[in-house]
Design a protein around this motif. Structure first.
Motif, PDB file in Angstrom:
ATOM      1  N   PRO A   2      28.003  26.975  38.635  1.00 57.27           N
ATOM      2  CA  PRO A   2      26.829  27.288  39.465  1.00 57.27           C
ATOM      3  C   PRO A   2      27.088  28.477  40.391  1.00 57.27           C
ATOM      4  CG  PRO A   2      27.185  24.913  39.393  1.00 57.27           C
ATOM      5  CD  PRO A   2      28.363  25.546  38.703  1.00 57.27           C
ATOM      6  N   ALA A   3      28.311  28.580  40.940  1.00 60.75           N
ATOM      7  CA  ALA A   3      28.640  29.694  41.840  1.00 60.75           C
ATOM      8  C   ALA A   3      28.644  31.027  41.079  1.00 60.75           C
ATOM      9  CB  ALA A   3      30.006  29.458  42.486  1.00 60.75           C
ATOM     10  N   GLN A   4      29.125  30.994  39.853  1.00 64.51           N
ATOM     11  CA  GLN A   4      29.138  32.207  39.018  1.00 64.51           C
ATOM     12  C   GLN A   4      27.710  32.651  38.701  1.00 64.51           C
ATOM     13  OE1 GLN A   4      31.652  31.111  35.668  1.00 64.51           O
ATOM     14  NE2 GLN A   4      32.704  33.070  35.748  1.00 64.51           N
ATOM     15  N   TRP A   5      26.902  31.674  38.337  1.00 66.15           N
ATOM     16  CA  TRP A   5      25.507  31.946  38.006  1.00 66.15           C
ATOM     17  C   TRP A   5      24.777  32.551  39.199  1.00 66.15           C
ATOM     18  CZ3 TRP A   5      22.800  32.701  33.879  1.00 66.15           C
ATOM     19  CH2 TRP A   5      21.409  32.604  33.917  1.00 66.15           C
ATOM     20  N   LEU A  57      33.704  41.963  38.039  1.00 70.07           N
ATOM     21  CA  LEU A  57      34.040  40.688  37.388  1.00 70.07           C
ATOM     22  C   LEU A  57      33.655  39.579  38.358  1.00 70.07           C
ATOM     23  CD1 LEU A  57      36.693  42.883  37.061  1.00 70.07           C
ATOM     24  CD2 LEU A  57      37.082  41.312  35.176  1.00 70.07           C
ATOM     25  N   ILE A  58      33.158  38.480  37.805  1.00 71.00           N
ATOM     26  CA  ILE A  58      32.712  37.370  38.658  1.00 71.00           C
ATOM     27  C   ILE A  58      33.580  36.151  38.385  1.00 71.00           C
ATOM     28  CG2 ILE A  58      30.793  35.848  39.257  1.00 71.00           C
ATOM     29  CD1 ILE A  58      28.875  38.074  38.393  1.00 71.00           C
ATOM     30  N   GLY A  59      34.286  35.701  39.415  1.00 72.84           N
ATOM     31  CA  GLY A  59      35.188  34.556  39.295  1.00 72.84           C
ATOM     32  C   GLY A  59      34.436  33.250  39.158  1.00 72.84           C
ATOM     33  N   LYS A  60      35.152  32.217  38.729  1.00 70.06           N
ATOM     34  CA  LYS A  60      34.539  30.897  38.583  1.00 70.06           C
ATOM     35  C   LYS A  60      34.129  30.326  39.943  1.00 70.06           C
ATOM     36  CE  LYS A  60      36.409  29.443  34.175  1.00 70.06           C
ATOM     37  NZ  LYS A  60      35.088  29.067  33.648  1.00 70.06           N
ATOM     38  N   LEU A 115      25.926  36.098  39.731  1.00 77.53           N
ATOM     39  CA  LEU A 115      25.380  37.000  38.717  1.00 77.53           C
ATOM     40  C   LEU A 115      23.954  37.426  39.087  1.00 77.53           C
ATOM     41  CD1 LEU A 115      25.569  38.472  36.019  1.00 77.53           C
ATOM     42  CD2 LEU A 115      24.892  36.351  34.870  1.00 77.53           C
ATOM     43  N   VAL A 116      23.164  36.480  39.545  1.00 76.92           N
ATOM     44  CA  VAL A 116      21.794  36.799  39.969  1.00 76.92           C
ATOM     45  C   VAL A 116      21.828  37.807  41.131  1.00 76.92           C
ATOM     46  CG1 VAL A 116      19.700  35.854  41.038  1.00 76.92           C
ATOM     47  CG2 VAL A 116      20.820  34.608  39.171  1.00 76.92           C
ATOM     48  N   GLN A 117      22.705  37.541  42.101  1.00 73.15           N
ATOM     49  CA  GLN A 117      22.803  38.448  43.259  1.00 73.15           C
ATOM     50  C   GLN A 117      23.275  39.842  42.848  1.00 73.15           C
ATOM     51  OE1 GLN A 117      24.393  36.984  47.114  1.00 73.15           O
ATOM     52  NE2 GLN A 117      24.846  35.126  45.975  1.00 73.15           N
ATOM     53  N   VAL A 118      24.223  39.903  41.922  1.00 72.51           N
ATOM     54  CA  VAL A 118      24.750  41.198  41.461  1.00 72.51           C
ATOM     55  C   VAL A 118      23.659  41.983  40.724  1.00 72.51           C
ATOM     56  CG1 VAL A 118      26.384  42.283  39.842  1.00 72.51           C
ATOM     57  CG2 VAL A 118      27.164  40.499  41.388  1.00 72.51           C
ATOM     58  N   CYS A 119      22.886  41.276  39.896  1.00 72.97           N
ATOM     59  CA  CYS A 119      21.782  41.940  39.189  1.00 72.97           C
ATOM     60  C   CYS A 119      20.802  42.564  40.190  1.00 72.97           C
ATOM     61  CB  CYS A 119      21.040  40.945  38.294  1.00 72.97           C
ATOM     62  SG  CYS A 119      21.963  40.443  36.824  1.00 72.97           S
ATOM     63  N   CYS A 136      31.362  41.330  34.090  1.00 70.29           N
ATOM     64  CA  CYS A 136      32.019  40.318  33.258  1.00 70.29           C
ATOM     65  C   CYS A 136      32.222  39.000  34.011  1.00 70.29           C
ATOM     66  CB  CYS A 136      33.380  40.859  32.811  1.00 70.29           C
ATOM     67  SG  CYS A 136      34.326  39.673  31.857  1.00 70.29           S
ATOM     68  N   LEU A 137      31.723  37.915  33.425  1.00 69.52           N
ATOM     69  CA  LEU A 137      31.987  36.588  34.002  1.00 69.52           C
ATOM     70  C   LEU A 137      33.317  36.081  33.448  1.00 69.52           C
ATOM     71  CD1 LEU A 137      28.859  36.958  34.404  1.00 69.52           C
ATOM     72  CD2 LEU A 137      28.727  34.466  34.303  1.00 69.52           C
ATOM     73  N   LEU A 138      34.182  35.616  34.323  1.00 67.55           N
ATOM     74  CA  LEU A 138      35.481  35.110  33.887  1.00 67.55           C
ATOM     75  C   LEU A 138      35.296  33.771  33.177  1.00 67.55           C
ATOM     76  CD1 LEU A 138      37.855  35.988  36.881  1.00 67.55           C
ATOM     77  CD2 LEU A 138      37.031  37.425  35.000  1.00 67.55           C
TER      78      LEU A 138
END
Ligand SMILES: [Zn+2]
Length: 259
Positions: free
Chosen positions: A196-199, A153-156, A202-206, A184-186
């Motif tokens: 922007p931090a979530q985005w 899960l990715i926090g805000k 997400l790129v790094q996790v991918c 999952c994005l919160l």
């Protein structure tokens, strides 16, 4: 004895002996030469390495260390995850041919996973930490699953929260969970954008999971289950760009699993 005193017979015997001796000497010389060339290097030529130095020079057997998750990473322990419940109503016991909905542990993660599936949580508490706990409570309670259904899960604020262990099949994309890693994005991304931090996370996790698991595809939850609004319209609209940016195929084409 002087040579002049030798009889012819003695002389011949002497010369014969001399000739044989010369041949023997020559053979001996050649033999020594061959021995010299072919002999292993003397121990004095290269001093033997002490055992300790040899041990240092030998590379460790585990040369491939899995890359660590992107930071900041919040472990289950750190966010206070509840233990896995193997007596859950809808994910009861362990997977078998007779219990296909059971907790399924993969033999080899690299061959098990093909697709990263993106979600949004919809629910949103006062803080990321509280939301993660609420998602787990919802999944273990109302949904009746053994654990939180998502793997990450990715926090805000951009922190990456550890969800269900990657070693086990997730529960996040009905009918297509086997081989699908759930992220999952919160927040509710139907009416707001990822931060922007979530985005960025997400790129790094991918990229991280692509390398770690050998993924080939990236999908939105809605790609597999068209009736859902997940992962929200703003993330849905960005999926092609994201897939292109991280070098994964967009969509359901990588799915190989059976449930
Ligand atoms: Zn979803």
């Amino acid at each position: 004895m002087r040579r002049a005193d030798l009889s012819r017979r003695q002389m011949l015997a002497f010369l014969g002996g001399l000739g044989l001796g010369s041949v023997l000497a020559a053979c001996g010389g050649l033999g020594v030469l061959l021995w010299w060339w072919s002999r292993p290097p003397a121990s004095t030529d290269v001093p033997p390495l002490p055992t300790a130095q040899l041990a240092q020079a030998t590379p460790p057997p585990t040369a491939t260390v899995p890359p660590p998750p992107p930071q900041p990473f919040v472990s289950r322990e750190a966010w206070g995850a509840l233990p896995v419940n193997h007596e859950a109503a809808n994910e009861n016991g362990f997977y078998s041919a007779e219990n296909r909905e059971g907790w399924r542990v993969y033999d080899d993660l690299y061959t098990a996973y093909q697709t990263l599936v993106v979600h949004h949580s919809v629910i949103e508490a006062d803080s990321d930490l509280a939301t993660v706990r609420e998602v787990q409570a919802l999944h273990q309670g109302e949904r009746g699953w053994a654990d939180v259904g998502y793997h990450f899960l990715i926090g805000k604020d951009g922190a990456l929260y550890e969800g269900r262990t990657l070693a086990a099949r997730g529960v996040h994309v009905a009918g297509y969970n086997t081989g699908s890693v759930g992220v999952c994005l919160l927040g509710n991304l139907s009416n707001s954008e990822p931060t922007p931090a979530q985005w960025q996370m997400l790129v790094q996790v991918c990229l991280w999971l692509k390398g770690l698991l050998g993924l080939t595809h990236l999908a939105a939850h809605r790609d597999f289950n068209p009736m859902t609004a997940c992962p929200g319209d703003t993330l849905w609209a960005a999926m092609d760009t994201l897939a292109q940016g991280v070098g994964l195929e967009r969509g359901t084409g990588g799915y190989l699993g059976d449930a």
